[in-house]
Design an enzyme around this catalytic site. Structure first.
Site, mmCIF file in Angstrom:
data_model
loop_
_atom_site.group_PDB
_atom_site.id
_atom_site.type_symbol
_atom_site.label_atom_id
_atom_site.label_comp_id
_atom_site.label_asym_id
_atom_site.label_seq_id
_atom_site.Cartn_x
_atom_site.Cartn_y
_atom_site.Cartn_z
ATOM 1 C CE1 TYR A 178 18.523 56.694 7.494
ATOM 2 C CE2 TYR A 178 19.752 56.627 9.547
ATOM 3 C CZ TYR A 178 19.099 55.978 8.514
ATOM 4 O OH TYR A 178 19.034 54.607 8.505
ATOM 5 N N GLY A 315 25.732 47.345 20.360
ATOM 6 C CA GLY A 315 24.475 47.179 19.652
ATOM 7 C C GLY A 315 23.934 45.767 19.695
#
Length: 346
Positions: A178, A315
């Site tokens: 990103y 996660g």
């Protein structure tokens, strides 16, 4: 199960975590109109508050940061109000929560905001958007120096908004291909000014964001996620090693709440890093380190015991098991994650 996982961990003088488990940031795409967090999201996080620390799903800092549908934001009063419901419920259940601050850079799309994506350089990412396969990535606008300084300011505003919403701190998303990560890799950073070409210059934007956010909300409330080994949205380049050698050396001269690896599978090795990303970071970073990437309770306990990392981010098992920490503590079987679980927040 090893008791080390359930020991309290003093993150710093301001924050002590109840255990060594961190709920990793998980992009759920469940925000409501206006990218406002919903009551359902508040319940979802509250049910997982027995994690030592929750890191929120990635949250965009401004409109042109969006590259996925229905992700939450932190740039409007309505979004701040929505997040207040989340933090209130997490805190009522005894949890702690950091917000992950996000700008996706060149993998944003004008479909969401009407704005052209921005990036260090005008280098297009090939392919189509996840969850919206009918949209192809667009050519980004190369940021001017003035644009970059505005972005630094926008990260600060987002961090202040997160604190106003009741978060215990913020994690700057500098990973996974990103915007911030795009400055740190040669594949995406073709600049020839003071933000490109050399490790010092390529690290400049990330360090400016870290320093500005730290000044705004405090070092004990500021954390960072990084991806030394390019694997998502970026092609690896052996020269990246020099950038991250310098960057982590600079981070060692600053105080952070923690440094967090960004990777989905830490069994991946990178020749230019000499092996796994987690090993590379641990050998260089002197502060608190969160590892991630396919950890199980067993491998988490082993890694902490062997001092390979300090905290273990989990996660998908947290999606499948809202009571993950209690199940591990009581040695109950874990529900296996399935992609169908992404269809709703439970």
């Amino acid at each position: 199960m090893s008791p080390v996982l359930f020991e309290a961990f003093p993150l710093n003088s301001a924050l002590t975590l109840a255990n060594r488990f961190v709920m990793a940031p998980l992009t759920r795409c469940m925000a409501g109109p206006g990218l406002v967090p919903t009551d359902t999201m508040a319940d979802y996080y509250a049910r997982r508050a027995d994690a030592g620390l929750i890191i929120s799903e990635a949250t965009i800092i401004r409109a042109d940061a969006q590259g996925y549908p229905n992700v939450p934001g932190i740039f409007s009063d309505e979004q701040i109000a929505g997040w207040k419901k989340v933090t209130a419920k997490v805190h009522a259940n005894g949890g702690k929560i950091f917000m992950q601050l996000w700008h996706v850079g060149r993998v944003a799309h004008s479909h969401f905001s009407g704005l052209q994506p921005v990036a260090p350089s005008a280098v297009k990412h090939e392919g189509t958007l996840p969850r919206m396969r009918d949209l192809s990535y667009e050519m980004p606008k190369a940021l001017t120096k003035e644009d970059i300084q505005q972005l630094v300011s926008d990260y600060v505003t987002a961090a202040k908004n997160a604190m106003a919403a009741g978060f215990d701190g913020v994690e700057i998303h500098g990973a996974n291909g990103y915007l911030i990560d795009q400055f740190l890799h040669f594949d995406t950073n073709k600049r020839t000014d003071e933000y490109g070409e050399t490790p010092e210059n390529m690290s400049r934007f990330a360090l400016e964001v870290v320093d500005a956010v730290t000044a705004a909300v405090g070092a004990e409330r500021t954390a960072l996620r990084i991806t030394p080994g390019a694997y998502a949205h970026i092609e690896p380049d052996a020269r990246d090693r020099e950038v991250f050698d310098y960057f982590i050396e600079q981070l060692n001269q600053r105080e952070l709440a923690y440094l967090h690896l960004g990777i989905f599978d830490d069994s991946m090795t990178f020749e230019h890093l000499g092996g796994r990303s987690s090993t590379y970071i641990r050998e260089r970073y002197q502060g608190t380190f969160i590892s991630v990437g396919g950890l199980t309770p067993e491998t988490a306990a082993q890694g902490i015991t062997e001092n390979a990392f300090d905290l273990a981010a989990i996660g998908r098992p947290f999606i499948a098991n809202p009571d993950f920490v209690n199940r591990v503590r009581e040695q109950k079987p874990l529900v296996e994650y399935d992609a169908s679980m992404l269809a709703e927040l439970v």
